[in-house]
Design a protein around this motif. Structure first.
Motif, mmCIF file in Angstrom:
data_model
loop_
_atom_site.group_PDB
_atom_site.id
_atom_site.type_symbol
_atom_site.label_atom_id
_atom_site.label_comp_id
_atom_site.label_asym_id
_atom_site.label_seq_id
_atom_site.Cartn_x
_atom_site.Cartn_y
_atom_site.Cartn_z
ATOM 1 N N ASN A 23 -78.611 127.331 -46.799
ATOM 2 C CA ASN A 23 -77.662 126.231 -46.578
ATOM 3 C C ASN A 23 -77.628 126.288 -47.407
ATOM 4 O OD1 ASN A 23 -75.946 125.116 -43.918
ATOM 5 N ND2 ASN A 23 -78.380 126.597 -43.558
ATOM 6 N N TYR A 24 -78.536 124.813 -48.338
ATOM 7 C CA TYR A 24 -78.408 124.693 -50.127
ATOM 8 C C TYR A 24 -77.827 125.630 -51.117
ATOM 9 C CZ TYR A 24 -79.929 123.489 -54.996
ATOM 10 O OH TYR A 24 -79.983 122.937 -55.761
ATOM 11 N N LEU A 25 -78.464 126.847 -50.774
ATOM 12 C CA LEU A 25 -77.744 127.951 -52.147
ATOM 13 C C LEU A 25 -75.747 127.971 -51.807
ATOM 14 C CD1 LEU A 25 -80.381 130.715 -52.159
ATOM 15 C CD2 LEU A 25 -79.499 128.793 -53.542
ATOM 16 N N GLY A 26 -75.809 127.810 -50.840
ATOM 17 C CA GLY A 26 -74.221 127.644 -50.034
ATOM 18 C C GLY A 26 -73.535 126.497 -50.674
ATOM 19 N N THR A 27 -74.161 125.256 -50.476
ATOM 20 C CA THR A 27 -73.384 124.666 -50.933
ATOM 21 C C THR A 27 -73.970 123.520 -52.072
ATOM 22 O OG1 THR A 27 -74.928 123.237 -49.049
ATOM 23 C CG2 THR A 27 -73.461 124.081 -48.172
ATOM 24 N N GLY A 28 -74.885 124.197 -52.761
ATOM 25 C CA GLY A 28 -75.629 123.423 -53.387
ATOM 26 C C GLY A 28 -75.803 121.541 -53.398
ATOM 27 N N ALA A 29 -75.581 121.438 -52.153
ATOM 28 C CA ALA A 29 -76.536 120.072 -51.395
ATOM 29 C C ALA A 29 -78.084 119.985 -50.941
ATOM 30 C CB ALA A 29 -75.101 119.516 -50.378
ATOM 31 N N PRO A 30 -78.092 119.300 -50.608
ATOM 32 C CA PRO A 30 -79.239 119.085 -49.869
ATOM 33 C C PRO A 30 -78.820 118.731 -48.245
ATOM 34 C CG PRO A 30 -79.976 116.989 -51.380
ATOM 35 C CD PRO A 30 -78.580 117.775 -51.167
ATOM 36 N N VAL A 31 -80.077 119.701 -47.510
ATOM 37 C CA VAL A 31 -79.577 119.900 -46.196
ATOM 38 C C VAL A 31 -80.665 119.152 -45.284
ATOM 39 C CG1 VAL A 31 -80.514 122.229 -44.567
ATOM 40 C CG2 VAL A 31 -79.490 122.543 -46.791
ATOM 41 N N ALA A 32 -80.048 118.584 -44.330
ATOM 42 C CA ALA A 32 -80.476 117.918 -43.408
ATOM 43 C C ALA A 32 -81.252 118.721 -42.030
ATOM 44 C CB ALA A 32 -79.178 116.610 -42.469
ATOM 45 N N SER A 33 -82.049 118.155 -41.095
ATOM 46 C CA SER A 33 -82.135 118.522 -40.077
ATOM 47 C C SER A 33 -81.227 118.798 -38.446
ATOM 48 C CB SER A 33 -83.328 117.604 -39.560
ATOM 49 O OG SER A 33 -83.260 116.622 -39.473
ATOM 50 N N ARG A 34 -80.400 117.393 -38.922
ATOM 51 C CA ARG A 34 -78.969 117.820 -37.911
ATOM 52 C C ARG A 34 -78.396 118.809 -37.776
ATOM 53 N NH1 ARG A 34 -76.274 115.070 -34.024
ATOM 54 N NH2 ARG A 34 -73.612 115.511 -34.604
ATOM 55 N N SER A 45 -84.330 120.704 -31.565
ATOM 56 C CA SER A 45 -83.719 119.112 -31.611
ATOM 57 C C SER A 45 -84.040 118.940 -33.215
ATOM 58 C CB SER A 45 -84.938 118.016 -30.988
ATOM 59 O OG SER A 45 -86.633 118.362 -31.565
ATOM 60 N N SER A 46 -83.529 117.684 -33.595
ATOM 61 C CA SER A 46 -84.052 117.547 -34.775
ATOM 62 C C SER A 46 -84.804 117.078 -35.479
ATOM 63 C CB SER A 46 -82.669 116.376 -35.299
ATOM 64 O OG SER A 46 -81.043 116.903 -35.314
ATOM 65 N N ALA A 47 -85.508 116.584 -34.722
ATOM 66 C CA ALA A 47 -86.480 115.686 -34.282
ATOM 67 C C ALA A 47 -87.579 117.224 -34.648
ATOM 68 C CB ALA A 47 -87.348 114.990 -33.822
ATOM 69 N N SER A 48 -87.703 118.132 -34.140
ATOM 70 C CA SER A 48 -88.530 118.970 -34.012
ATOM 71 C C SER A 48 -88.345 120.246 -35.773
ATOM 72 C CB SER A 48 -88.460 119.856 -33.089
ATOM 73 O OG SER A 48 -88.620 119.370 -31.629
ATOM 74 N N ILE A 49 -87.663 119.966 -36.373
ATOM 75 C CA ILE A 49 -86.781 120.499 -37.167
ATOM 76 C C ILE A 49 -87.037 119.419 -38.249
ATOM 77 C CG2 ILE A 49 -85.023 121.343 -38.569
ATOM 78 C CD1 ILE A 49 -83.410 122.024 -36.230
ATOM 79 N N ARG A 50 -86.970 118.393 -38.603
ATOM 80 C CA ARG A 50 -87.584 117.579 -39.090
ATOM 81 C C ARG A 50 -89.241 117.518 -39.440
ATOM 82 N NH1 ARG A 50 -84.549 113.995 -37.710
ATOM 83 N NH2 ARG A 50 -85.079 112.620 -36.372
ATOM 84 N N ASN A 51 -89.693 117.800 -38.314
ATOM 85 C CA ASN A 51 -91.456 118.138 -38.896
ATOM 86 C C ASN A 51 -91.652 119.075 -39.357
ATOM 87 O OD1 ASN A 51 -91.915 115.983 -37.265
ATOM 88 N ND2 ASN A 51 -91.870 116.733 -34.694
ATOM 89 N N VAL A 52 -90.771 120.570 -39.195
ATOM 90 C CA VAL A 52 -91.176 120.864 -40.023
ATOM 91 C C VAL A 52 -90.815 120.932 -41.455
ATOM 92 C CG1 VAL A 52 -90.579 124.113 -40.190
ATOM 93 C CG2 VAL A 52 -90.704 122.937 -37.594
ATOM 94 N N MET A 53 -89.681 120.781 -41.490
ATOM 95 C CA MET A 53 -89.303 120.708 -42.924
ATOM 96 C C MET A 53 -90.156 120.076 -43.809
ATOM 97 S SD MET A 53 -85.181 120.333 -42.315
ATOM 98 C CE MET A 53 -84.574 120.233 -43.490
ATOM 99 N N GLN A 54 -91.153 118.274 -42.885
ATOM 100 C CA GLN A 54 -91.962 117.325 -43.469
ATOM 101 C C GLN A 54 -93.132 118.684 -44.128
ATOM 102 O OE1 GLN A 54 -92.022 115.039 -44.610
ATOM 103 N NE2 GLN A 54 -94.008 114.613 -45.511
ATOM 104 N N ASP A 55 -93.581 119.727 -43.347
ATOM 105 C CA ASP A 55 -94.710 120.650 -43.804
ATOM 106 C C ASP A 55 -94.205 120.788 -44.487
ATOM 107 O OD1 ASP A 55 -95.739 119.413 -41.103
ATOM 108 O OD2 ASP A 55 -95.602 120.733 -40.090
ATOM 109 N N LEU A 56 -92.974 121.916 -44.529
ATOM 110 C CA LEU A 56 -92.669 122.355 -45.926
ATOM 111 C C LEU A 56 -92.765 121.858 -47.202
ATOM 112 C CD1 LEU A 56 -90.028 124.669 -43.826
ATOM 113 C CD2 LEU A 56 -91.884 125.960 -45.251
ATOM 114 N N GLU A 57 -92.579 120.845 -46.992
ATOM 115 C CA GLU A 57 -92.033 119.997 -47.840
ATOM 116 C C GLU A 57 -94.475 119.232 -48.580
ATOM 117 O OE1 GLU A 57 -90.602 115.432 -49.749
ATOM 118 O OE2 GLU A 57 -90.043 115.896 -47.570
ATOM 119 N N GLU A 58 -94.463 119.210 -47.843
ATOM 120 C CA GLU A 58 -95.495 119.320 -47.831
ATOM 121 C C GLU A 58 -96.479 120.785 -48.846
ATOM 122 O OE1 GLU A 58 -97.830 117.916 -44.337
ATOM 123 O OE2 GLU A 58 -97.401 115.810 -45.251
#
Length: 351
Positions: A23-34, A45-58
């Motif tokens: 999604n980032y490569l397609g839009t050039g913009a940061p991608v939200a969990s929603r 859910s957005s919350a579950s995805i947000r948790n995984v994205m937080q893990d990937l950030e760490e």
């Protein structure tokens, strides 16, 4: 920071990481969990995805430019995506058609190389780059064709024919008093004395020949001979080893948010020697090479990526490199096979 290999990620984590990067490569913009939660197939859910994205950030694979913003891949994340997740297909029929058509209409190989950069820059929305092989043609025949008088005085077309059949020509200014017969005499002299030599060898031989044949050639003819060869020898030494097309593509709708990076990249393209050295490092590669951001110190400030593939002569020897340069948010899955196909097409033309 140690990075978890793709093989050690859960399938869910890998899927979310892939979707964020795509999604980032397609839009050039940061991608939200929603945004990810609304895509088909995940059922998270957005919350579950947000948790995984937080893990990937760490893990250092994603980053967040602002607290409330979505996430985008880091350069490390892009490298892992390109090497371990991305699916690369054959170039599309349309991409193949555009590349083959532009290169087929190009004429001499120098024109084909320029056409390759134009095709790639147009298809990829990046800057197309080609490292031109350093070569010295072996000479077969010289001739001079009078062009008549201009505002600058009398001129002629100096024509050089190489042993490989290549033909090049340059316009030269003529010294006063040159007649058509003198042009013929000078062409015959150069062909007879310098045929079978490279430009450098011809220049050295000419200096010796003119001293030896001072009584044979009058001053006007000798001047003409010297001019005829000089236009080639200086042209060969000044010929750029890098062709760049499509720099304007780098200033797109996302550039306004990162003008410093774009300005830095354009400055890097102006300093062709550094880019050429980077491209030369791909000469030893057997396949397409990908340089992402600060993996190469040249792009530590601009955050740019290069995709480059070697092309070969009829003996199968690598003689140059073709590729694109652009922001790290390239459409790698499309551009990589496009660059590879262009290199293969160039290799077929050269053979």
């Amino acid at each position: 920071m140690s990075v978890t290999p793709i093989s050690e990620m859960s399938e869910r984590t890998r899927d979310i990481f892939r979707l964020v990067v795509e999604n980032y490569l397609g839009t050039g913009a940061p991608v939200a969990s929603r945004t990810i939660s609304q895509l088909p197939g995940l059922n998270l859910s957005s919350a579950s995805i947000r948790n995984v994205m937080q893990d990937l950030e760490e893990l250092g694979l994603l980053s967040s430019p602002h607290i409330s913003a979505g996430r985008m891949p880091t350069e490390t994340g892009l490298r892992i995506f390109v090497d371990g997740i991305m699916q690369v297909a054959e170039p599309s029929e349309e991409d193949r058609r555009v590349i083959e058509q532009q290169l087929a209409q190009s004429g001499p190989i120098e024109n084909a190389l320029a056409a390759a950069t134009t095709a790639l820059s147009g298809l990829s929305s990046c800057a197309g780059i080609v490292l031109v092989p350093k070569r010295e043609p072996t000479l077969r025949q010289f001739s001079f064709i009078p062009l008549g008088q201009t505002d600058q005085g009398a001129q002629a077309l100096a024509v050089l024919v190489g042993e490989d059949g290549s033909v090049e020509n340059r316009v030269i200014d003529l010294p006063p008093g040159v007649t058509p017969s003198m042009l013929t005499e000078a062409g015959n002299y150069l062909s007879a004395r310098l045929g079978g030599l490279t430009l450098r060898q011809a220049q050295e031989r000419l200096a010796q020949e003119l001293v030896r044949d001072r009584a044979t050639l009058d001053d006007v003819a000798r001047d003409l001979v010297e001019r005829g060869l000089a236009v080639w020898t200086s042209d060969a030494s000044d010929r750029p080893i890098l062709i760049v097309r499509g720099q304007a593509n780098l200033i797109d709708e996302h550039a306004s948010a990162d003008l410093d990076r774009v300005r830095q990249l354009l400055e890097e393209l102006e300093g062709k020697e550094e880019i050429a050295r980077l491209m030369e490092s791909a000469l030893v590669a057997s396949a397409t090479k990908i340089f992402i951001g600060s993996e190469n110190k040249l792009f530590s400030l601009s955050g740019s990526s290069v995709i480059a593939a070697p092309y070969r002569n009829g003996d199968g020897r690598v003689i140059g490199v073709v590729g694109v340069i652009g922001p790290t948010r390239l459409n790698y899955a499309r551009v990589i096979p496009m660059v590879d196909f262009t290199a293969q097409t160039l290799s077929r033309l050269i053979r």
